[in-house]
Design a protein around this motif. Structure first.
Motif, PDB file in Angstrom:
ATOM      1  N   ALA A  77       0.821  -1.211   0.000  1.00 27.80           N
ATOM      2  CA  ALA A  77       0.000   0.000   0.000  1.00 27.80           C
ATOM      3  C   ALA A  77       0.854   1.260   0.000  1.00 27.80           C
ATOM      4  CB  ALA A  77      -0.920  -0.005   1.227  1.00 27.80           C
ATOM      5  N   THR A  78       2.147   1.127   0.266  1.00 26.75           N
ATOM      6  CA  THR A  78       3.052   2.282   0.327  1.00 26.75           C
ATOM      7  C   THR A  78       3.453   2.772  -1.047  1.00 26.75           C
ATOM      8  OG1 THR A  78       3.895   1.398   2.423  1.00 26.75           O
ATOM      9  CG2 THR A  78       5.185   3.136   1.404  1.00 26.75           C
ATOM     10  N   ASP A  79       3.320   1.935  -2.071  1.00 27.14           N
ATOM     11  CA  ASP A  79       3.656   2.351  -3.436  1.00 27.14           C
ATOM     12  C   ASP A  79       2.457   3.072  -4.037  1.00 27.14           C
ATOM     13  OD1 ASP A  79       6.244   1.198  -3.468  1.00 27.14           O
ATOM     14  OD2 ASP A  79       5.384  -0.778  -3.879  1.00 27.14           O
ATOM     15  N   LYS A  80       2.437   4.400  -3.899  1.00 31.65           N
ATOM     16  CA  LYS A  80       1.303   5.175  -4.408  1.00 31.65           C
ATOM     17  C   LYS A  80       1.736   6.603  -4.675  1.00 31.65           C
ATOM     18  CE  LYS A  80      -2.082   5.579  -1.553  1.00 31.65           C
ATOM     19  NZ  LYS A  80      -3.128   5.258  -0.560  1.00 31.65           N
ATOM     20  N   GLY A  88       7.369   4.966  -1.004  1.00 31.21           N
ATOM     21  CA  GLY A  88       7.628   3.952  -2.039  1.00 31.21           C
ATOM     22  C   GLY A  88       7.585   4.512  -3.442  1.00 31.21           C
ATOM     23  N   ALA A  89       7.409   3.613  -4.414  1.00 33.73           N
ATOM     24  CA  ALA A  89       7.304   4.017  -5.815  1.00 33.73           C
ATOM     25  C   ALA A  89       6.020   4.810  -6.030  1.00 33.73           C
ATOM     26  CB  ALA A  89       7.320   2.794  -6.715  1.00 33.73           C
ATOM     27  N   ARG A  90       6.087   5.808  -6.914  1.00 39.91           N
ATOM     28  CA  ARG A  90       4.923   6.665  -7.159  1.00 39.91           C
ATOM     29  C   ARG A  90       4.400   6.536  -8.582  1.00 39.91           C
ATOM     30  NH1 ARG A  90       7.129  12.103  -3.936  1.00 39.91           N
ATOM     31  NH2 ARG A  90       7.080  11.141  -1.845  1.00 39.91           N
ATOM     32  N   THR A  91       5.290   6.580  -9.554  1.00 40.40           N
ATOM     33  CA  THR A  91       4.866   6.443 -10.949  1.00 40.40           C
ATOM     34  C   THR A  91       5.718   5.395 -11.656  1.00 40.40           C
ATOM     35  OG1 THR A  91       6.328   8.226 -11.703  1.00 40.40           O
ATOM     36  CG2 THR A  91       4.062   8.821 -11.109  1.00 40.40           C
ATOM     37  N   VAL A  92       5.107   4.748 -12.640  1.00 36.48           N
ATOM     38  CA  VAL A  92       5.770   3.692 -13.398  1.00 36.48           C
ATOM     39  C   VAL A  92       5.552   3.936 -14.884  1.00 36.48           C
ATOM     40  CG1 VAL A  92       5.749   1.212 -13.901  1.00 36.48           C
ATOM     41  CG2 VAL A  92       5.489   1.994 -11.547  1.00 36.48           C
ATOM     42  N   MET A 128       8.938  -2.277 -18.063  1.00 28.72           N
ATOM     43  CA  MET A 128       8.377  -1.385 -17.046  1.00 28.72           C
ATOM     44  C   MET A 128       9.549  -0.788 -16.257  1.00 28.72           C
ATOM     45  SD  MET A 128       5.558  -3.992 -15.459  1.00 28.72           S
ATOM     46  CE  MET A 128       4.970  -2.808 -14.228  1.00 28.72           C
ATOM     47  N   GLU A 129       9.331   0.415 -15.723  1.00 33.35           N
ATOM     48  CA  GLU A 129      10.386   1.072 -14.948  1.00 33.35           C
ATOM     49  C   GLU A 129       9.761   2.046 -13.961  1.00 33.35           C
ATOM     50  OE1 GLU A 129      14.319   3.937 -15.724  1.00 33.35           O
ATOM     51  OE2 GLU A 129      13.227   3.027 -17.401  1.00 33.35           O
ATOM     52  N   VAL A 130      10.293   2.064 -12.734  1.00 27.70           N
ATOM     53  CA  VAL A 130       9.862   3.062 -11.755  1.00 27.70           C
ATOM     54  C   VAL A 130      10.449   4.411 -12.162  1.00 27.70           C
ATOM     55  CG1 VAL A 130      10.032   3.824  -9.355  1.00 27.70           C
ATOM     56  CG2 VAL A 130       9.645   1.408  -9.871  1.00 27.70           C
ATOM     57  N   LEU A 131       9.582   5.403 -12.364  1.00 24.80           N
ATOM     58  CA  LEU A 131      10.039   6.737 -12.767  1.00 24.80           C
ATOM     59  C   LEU A 131      10.287   7.638 -11.579  1.00 24.80           C
ATOM     60  CD1 LEU A 131       7.891   7.683 -15.892  1.00 24.80           C
ATOM     61  CD2 LEU A 131      10.264   6.911 -15.822  1.00 24.80           C
ATOM     62  N   THR A 132       9.359   7.634 -10.618  1.00 21.44           N
ATOM     63  CA  THR A 132       9.508   8.482  -9.440  1.00 21.44           C
ATOM     64  C   THR A 132       9.184   7.667  -8.198  1.00 21.44           C
ATOM     65  OG1 THR A 132       7.210   9.270  -9.573  1.00 21.44           O
ATOM     66  CG2 THR A 132       8.895  10.579 -10.706  1.00 21.44           C
ATOM     67  N   ALA A 133       9.826   8.052  -7.093  1.00 20.55           N
ATOM     68  CA  ALA A 133       9.610   7.359  -5.829  1.00 20.55           C
ATOM     69  C   ALA A 133       9.813   8.332  -4.681  1.00 20.55           C
ATOM     70  CB  ALA A 133      10.563   6.170  -5.695  1.00 20.55           C
ATOM     71  N   GLY A 134       9.366   7.932  -3.500  1.00 19.03           N
ATOM     72  CA  GLY A 134       9.534   8.747  -2.304  1.00 19.03           C
ATOM     73  C   GLY A 134      10.937   8.614  -1.750  1.00 19.03           C
ATOM     74  N   SER A 135      11.075   8.865  -0.460  1.00 19.35           N
ATOM     75  CA  SER A 135      12.396   8.917   0.166  1.00 19.35           C
ATOM     76  C   SER A 135      13.125   7.586   0.124  1.00 19.35           C
ATOM     77  CB  SER A 135      12.258   9.364   1.618  1.00 19.35           C
ATOM     78  OG  SER A 135      11.412   8.487   2.344  1.00 19.35           O
ATOM     79  N   ASN A 167      13.584  -1.723  -9.463  1.00 16.46           N
ATOM     80  CA  ASN A 167      13.026  -0.535 -10.127  1.00 16.46           C
ATOM     81  C   ASN A 167      12.915  -0.704 -11.643  1.00 16.46           C
ATOM     82  OD1 ASN A 167      12.566   0.933  -7.790  1.00 16.46           O
ATOM     83  ND2 ASN A 167      14.568   1.928  -7.836  1.00 16.46           N
ATOM     84  N   ASN A 168      13.034  -1.922 -12.118  1.00 14.81           N
ATOM     85  CA  ASN A 168      12.965  -2.203 -13.551  1.00 14.81           C
ATOM     86  C   ASN A 168      12.453  -3.628 -13.715  1.00 14.81           C
ATOM     87  OD1 ASN A 168      13.258  -1.940 -16.299  1.00 14.81           O
ATOM     88  ND2 ASN A 168      15.481  -2.120 -16.303  1.00 14.81           N
ATOM     89  N   SER A 169      11.703  -3.872 -14.765  1.00 17.19           N
ATOM     90  CA  SER A 169      11.236  -5.235 -15.013  1.00 17.19           C
ATOM     91  C   SER A 169      12.408  -6.078 -15.500  1.00 17.19           C
ATOM     92  CB  SER A 169      10.107  -5.242 -16.046  1.00 17.19           C
ATOM     93  OG  SER A 169      10.511  -4.594 -17.230  1.00 17.19           O
ATOM     94  N   THR A 170      12.673  -7.170 -14.833  1.00 18.36           N
ATOM     95  CA  THR A 170      13.792  -8.045 -15.177  1.00 18.36           C
ATOM     96  C   THR A 170      13.235  -9.253 -15.922  1.00 18.36           C
ATOM     97  OG1 THR A 170      13.601  -8.969 -12.950  1.00 18.36           O
ATOM     98  CG2 THR A 170      15.279  -7.280 -13.297  1.00 18.36           C
ATOM     99  N   THR A 171      12.917  -9.032 -17.195  1.00 22.13           N
ATOM    100  CA  THR A 171      12.259 -10.038 -18.019  1.00 22.13           C
ATOM    101  C   THR A 171      12.984 -10.168 -19.351  1.00 22.13           C
ATOM    102  OG1 THR A 171      10.135  -9.439 -17.015  1.00 22.13           O
ATOM    103  CG2 THR A 171      10.061 -10.732 -19.039  1.00 22.13           C
ATOM    104  N   ALA A 172      13.532 -11.338 -19.634  1.00 26.59           N
ATOM    105  CA  ALA A 172      14.289 -11.556 -20.872  1.00 26.59           C
ATOM    106  C   ALA A 172      13.341 -11.929 -22.007  1.00 26.59           C
ATOM    107  CB  ALA A 172      15.347 -12.627 -20.664  1.00 26.59           C
TER     108      ALA A 172
END
Length: 274
Positions: A77-80, A88-92, A128-135, A167-172
């Motif tokens: 719930a912290t990723d918002k 946590g993560a904010r935008t993807v 996919m990639e995390v673009l912005t995140a909190g502290s 912070n990145n999708s690890t998918t081959a």
């Protein structure tokens, strides 16, 4: 992946700034029209005894049967995105292909375990990639994109995920967009093991002809070793083709493997027959 752009018919693969200017560097800097550099990698932390996809999920990857609106959610719930005090993560960012295999992308603001629908309809997810995140500067939970009922942040059908800490999708896995040809210059596998005794590991580089998987290349090694192949002439993969790296071990669930591929995407020349 570098931006795909430009118009025209024939795209010459020649350097623009002199003999000493490295061509690959120019492509990475978007200086060569309609050329794009792609580096795709994945991790499998529990290699099965039968070939399984190199990605951070315990299942074998299943490609979507048709394009659809997908949902993005987290197991935490912290990723918002709101409130901005969230650590946590904010935008993807989502990168994929539509029903016509054309490139599409968007940015999604997370809402914890609550599913957020995408604007686009996706036939394929290429990253996919995390673009912005909190502290915390990272996702607190695992972030998924998929379809179906979402239970505590996990959709019934998973088509991409960002594992905690990456912070990145690890998918081959990569699907060649419409209007482009992929030239695979190299691929590599690495392996490690959790047991005291090394196990035999196998890696498979697969391109799909429709729904038929064709093994284009393979590797054999003991766990704790690596395999790196550079093609003298790049492997040609046509538009709308799915590429997947798989792995297996003689004893399941005691080894981990990574897979990576280096691809040059070039816009198709309508006068060229491959």
């Amino acid at each position: 992946m570098a931006t795909i752009y430009g118009t025209g018919v024939n795209w010459p693969s020649m350097t623009q700034l002199g003999k000493n200017e490295q061509f690959d560097l120019q492509v990475a800097r978007d200086q060569i029209t309609n050329h794009s550099d792609v580096f795709q990698f994945g991790i499998n932390n529990s290699v099965p005894a039968t070939p399984g996809t190199i990605w951070n999920n315990a299942t074998t990857y299943a490609f979507p049967a048709s394009a659809s609106v997908m949902t993005v959610s987290s197991t935490s719930a912290t990723d918002k995105g709101t409130p901005t005090a969230s650590t946590g993560a904010r935008t993807v960012s989502i990168r994929g292909l539509d029903a016509s295999y054309s490139v599409i992308s968007e940015t999604v603001t997370l809402n914890g375990q609550t599913a957020v629908s995408t604007v686009n309809s996706y036939l394929r997810i290429n990253g996919m990639e995390v673009l912005t995140a909190g502290s915390g500067n990272t996702a607190v939970g695992t972030i998924f994109i998929g379809t179906g009922t979402v239970t505590t942040g996990t959709p019934a059908n998973v088509y991409g995920q960002i594992t905690i800490g990456y912070n990145n999708s690890t998918t081959a896995i990569f699907t060649v967009p419409a209007g482009y040809t992929a030239f695979v210059s190299s691929y590599a596998f690495t392996s490690a093991y959790a047991s005291a005794t090394p196990v035999a590991c196998s890696g498979f580089f697969i391109a799909y002809t429709g729904s038929i998987p064709v093994i284009e290349a393979s590797a054999r090694m003991n766990s704790g070793n690596a395999f790196d192949r550079h093609f003298d002439t790049p492997l040609v993969v046509l538009e709308k083709t799915d590429i997947e790296m798989k792995c297996a071990a003689s004893t399941g669930s005691v080894a981990l493997m990574t897979g990576e591929m280096h691809i040059m995407l070039i816009a198709n020349d309508t006068n060229t027959v491959f």
